[in-house]
Design an enzyme around this catalytic site. Structure first.
Site, mmCIF file in Angstrom:
data_model
loop_
_atom_site.group_PDB
_atom_site.id
_atom_site.type_symbol
_atom_site.label_atom_id
_atom_site.label_comp_id
_atom_site.label_asym_id
_atom_site.label_seq_id
_atom_site.Cartn_x
_atom_site.Cartn_y
_atom_site.Cartn_z
ATOM 1 N N GLU A 161 0.836 -1.194 0.000
ATOM 2 C CA GLU A 161 0.000 0.000 0.000
ATOM 3 C C GLU A 161 0.877 1.252 0.000
ATOM 4 O O GLU A 161 1.912 1.314 0.659
ATOM 5 C CB GLU A 161 -0.901 0.004 1.245
ATOM 6 C CG GLU A 161 -1.682 1.272 1.473
ATOM 7 C CD GLU A 161 -2.783 1.491 0.439
ATOM 8 O OE1 GLU A 161 -3.655 2.322 0.693
ATOM 9 O OE2 GLU A 161 -2.769 0.845 -0.626
ATOM 10 N N ASP A 190 -2.511 -4.964 0.811
ATOM 11 C CA ASP A 190 -1.790 -3.889 1.496
ATOM 12 C C ASP A 190 -0.396 -4.306 1.947
ATOM 13 O O ASP A 190 0.539 -3.514 1.901
ATOM 14 C CB ASP A 190 -2.595 -3.411 2.714
ATOM 15 C CG ASP A 190 -3.916 -2.785 2.316
ATOM 16 O OD1 ASP A 190 -3.907 -1.948 1.390
ATOM 17 O OD2 ASP A 190 -4.951 -3.119 2.914
#
Length: 252
Positions: free
Chosen positions: A80, A108
């Site tokens: 992310e 992420d």
């Protein structure tokens, strides 16, 4: 809200959030609630990762900033915050190296200890509702989901919370403090409710018309609580690494 975001979050996080929004043609000065949400999510991802390492025996350990960690490997790979091309490059590299299944959506994080991708969620609603939405979107048991709320609740795949209780408590405390600071400035209701956000946006635009460019009182005021909000959790060594690997903006 924009003033609050710039005061509340680490400058690197703010810069990454701006870059991410601009990549999708969004303006942080207009979509301020989204700006705040992205910064919050980024910070939780970094807090999730920071101080967690794998030693030479493959064991997961926690090492606070300042301790020698030259022989240690970061437990989590942060995906992310990178631009989409670089993020997919990292994901593909991990899949080729570890043999794990490639996810359909960008996750992420990657957990090198558990050998799985991790999807982090931060919600202003009920955690179980947001968890189900994430699960229905991802539709993969290979990606681990971990949801946090601003009220201190959390939910994770198979109740496997990955991190130790202290690390999770640090994240929950940070989210609760952000909520309290937003509420004290009259920002929380519009952050939670889209309707209130639209009303607030109209008010902000009206206020900006006659006095565009003038600084607001908020931008010159830092409350005692905000001083405690300064993200001291960021490992100084990793801060430099993050800037080098994430922020590859051309010089003006």
């Amino acid at each position: 809200m924009e003033d609050f975001v710039r005061q509340c979050f680490n400058p690197i996080i703010v810069e990454l959030a701006e870059k991410a929004m601009k990549e999708y043609g969004e303006d942080p000065k207009i979509e301020t609630n989204k700006f705040a949400a992205i910064c919050t999510h980024l910070e939780v991802c970094f807090m999730y990762s920071d101080f967690h390492f794998i030693d030479e025996r493959g064991e997961s350990i926690i090492v606070e900033s300042g301790d020698p960690n030259a022989l240690l490997k970061h437990r989590f790979e942060i995906i992310e915050g990178r631009d989409r091309t670089m993020a997919w490059t990292v994901v593909n590299s991990i899949c080729n190296t570890t043999g794990v299944e490639k996810p359909k959506f960008l996750p992420d994080l990657y957990d090198y200890k558990e050998n799985r991708f991790v999807e982090i969620g931060v919600t202003r609603r009920e955690v179980h509702i947001y968890y189900l939405e994430k699960a229905n979107k991802i539709k993969s048991e290979k990606t681990h989901i971990h949801i946090f709320s601003f009220t201190g609740e959390e939910m994770a795949t198979k109740a496997d919370y990955t991190l130790d209780e202290e690390s999770r408590a640090r994240i929950k405390t940070r989210l609760f403090t952000i909520r309290q600071e937003m509420a004290s400035r009259g920002l929380w209701d519009s952050f939670v409710s889209p309707r209130e956000a639209k009303k607030q946006l109209k008010k902000d635009l009206k206020l900006q018309e006659p006095c565009a460019g003038l600084p607001t009182k908020v931008s010159h005021r830092t409350s005692p609580a905000l001083k405690t909000l300064e993200p001291m959790w960021m490992d100084s060594n990793r801060t430099a690494a993050l800037r080098a690997s994430f922020l590859k903006c051309p010089k003006k």
